[in-house]
Design an enzyme around this catalytic site. Structure first.
Site, short mmCIF file in Angstrom:
data_model
loop_
_atom_site.label_atom_id
_atom_site.label_comp_id
_atom_site.label_asym_id
_atom_site.label_seq_id
_atom_site.Cartn_x
_atom_site.Cartn_y
_atom_site.Cartn_z
N GLU A 1 20.51 140.74 -14.13
CA GLU A 1 19.76 140.61 -15.46
C GLU A 1 19.44 139.24 -16.07
OE1 GLU A 1 21.44 143.39 -17.81
OE2 GLU A 1 21.23 145.26 -16.73
N ASP B 1 22.08 142.58 -29.77
CA ASP B 1 23.01 141.85 -28.88
C ASP B 1 24.24 141.24 -30.08
OD1 ASP B 1 22.16 141.57 -26.03
OD2 ASP B 1 20.40 140.93 -27.14
N TYR C 1 20.44 152.46 -17.32
CA TYR C 1 21.38 151.59 -18.06
C TYR C 1 21.97 152.55 -18.98
CZ TYR C 1 23.40 147.20 -20.15
OH TYR C 1 24.16 146.28 -20.38
#
Length: 269
Positions: free
Chosen positions: A49, A60, A175
């Site tokens: 990724e 994040d 995911y």
């Protein structure tokens, strides 16, 4: 068969999980990021990724936020991210590459232009965390029409009523974000991971990859016994944050990848 499908089919025959690694493109600089990118497959990465730097990466944690800031400060752009994939494909035609990030840079680039260029350079999949399934026509459908998988995130708060909609038109792999929060945070219990994998497999035949908070070979091995893939990002990006020089960053990231890969590859022996 796409590169992602071929990768997971081959690993299933080998009875092992995939190691999915995340790094931010352009971090700590273009040259060093390229060395890391090209070195990851030999260090044990099965899927890569590649983060698309953005000024506001809201999902994040601090490590990847700093990586975004370093890349952008050095003038990295989405066009340069695509150039990195083009260079990678000169030597590697087998390792799947997934671009991960946010919709704003893609919108600015132009969706049609981006999808065309991403396919042309050899991108296999997209993870765009702020495009929900209610807006599949914005990016998911154009990407899949061009042969690029659109990979969805599922989380602990995605209930059984919501999950089918989240997975609608999803492709490549699922995911699973194993903890609620930002990248690099806490870790989920193995019992929770096992339950989550079983629930996701009830809803989809796609491979299930587990991410968020996996930092050691032992932890990666434990997750690899339960899931089809293990996603490691902040543990690698932290090595760049801590390195005194770009050269050390390259060496330390690849060494960490090799160590974690040992855990993943030995998990089911």
């Amino acid at each position: 068969m796409s590169r992602i499908e071929a990768c997971f089919a081959q690993l299933k025959q080998q009875n092992r999980a995939a190691l999915v690694t995340f790094v931010t493109s352009g971090d700590p600089n273009y040259s060093s990021a390229m060395q890391i990118f090209k070195g990851l497959p030999d260090a044990g990465a099965d899927v890569i990724e590649l983060g698309m730097p953005f000024t506001d990466p809201m999902a994040d944690g601090p490590a990847i936020q700093l990586a975004n800031q370093r890349a952008l400060k050095n003038g990295h752009t989405l066009r340069k991210t695509l150039q990195m994939v083009r260079e990678f494909r000169q030597d590697n035609q087998s390792t799947p590459v997934v671009l991960m990030g946010y919709f704003n840079p893609i919108h600015h680039y132009g969706v049609d232009n981006f999808v065309r260029d991403a396919h042309e350079v050899g991108v296999d999949g997209l993870i765009v965390v702020d495009v929900p399934p209610e807006h599949n026509e914005e990016l998911c459908e154009p990407a899949q029409a061009a042969g690029i998988d659109f990979i969805r995130l599922a989380t602990p708060t995605t209930d059984d009523q919501r999950l089918p909609k989240v997975l609608n038109h999803s492709s490549g792999f699922i995911y699973y974000v194993s903890v609620a929060g930002i990248t690099g945070g806490a870790t989920a219990s193995l019992e929770h991971v096992e339950e989550a994998v079983a629930r996701l497999r009830h809803h989809s035949d796609l491979p299930v990859c587990i991410g968020f908070g996996i930092r050691t070979a032992e932890h990666a091995a434990n997750v690899a016994r339960l899931a089809d893939g293990v996603v490691v990002g902040s543990a690698l990006v932290d090595k760049i944050n801590q390195a005194a020089t770009p050269e050390q960053a390259v060496a330390d990231v690849l060494a960490q990848c090799r160590e974690i890969s040992t855990g993943v590859r030995g998990a089911r022996l």
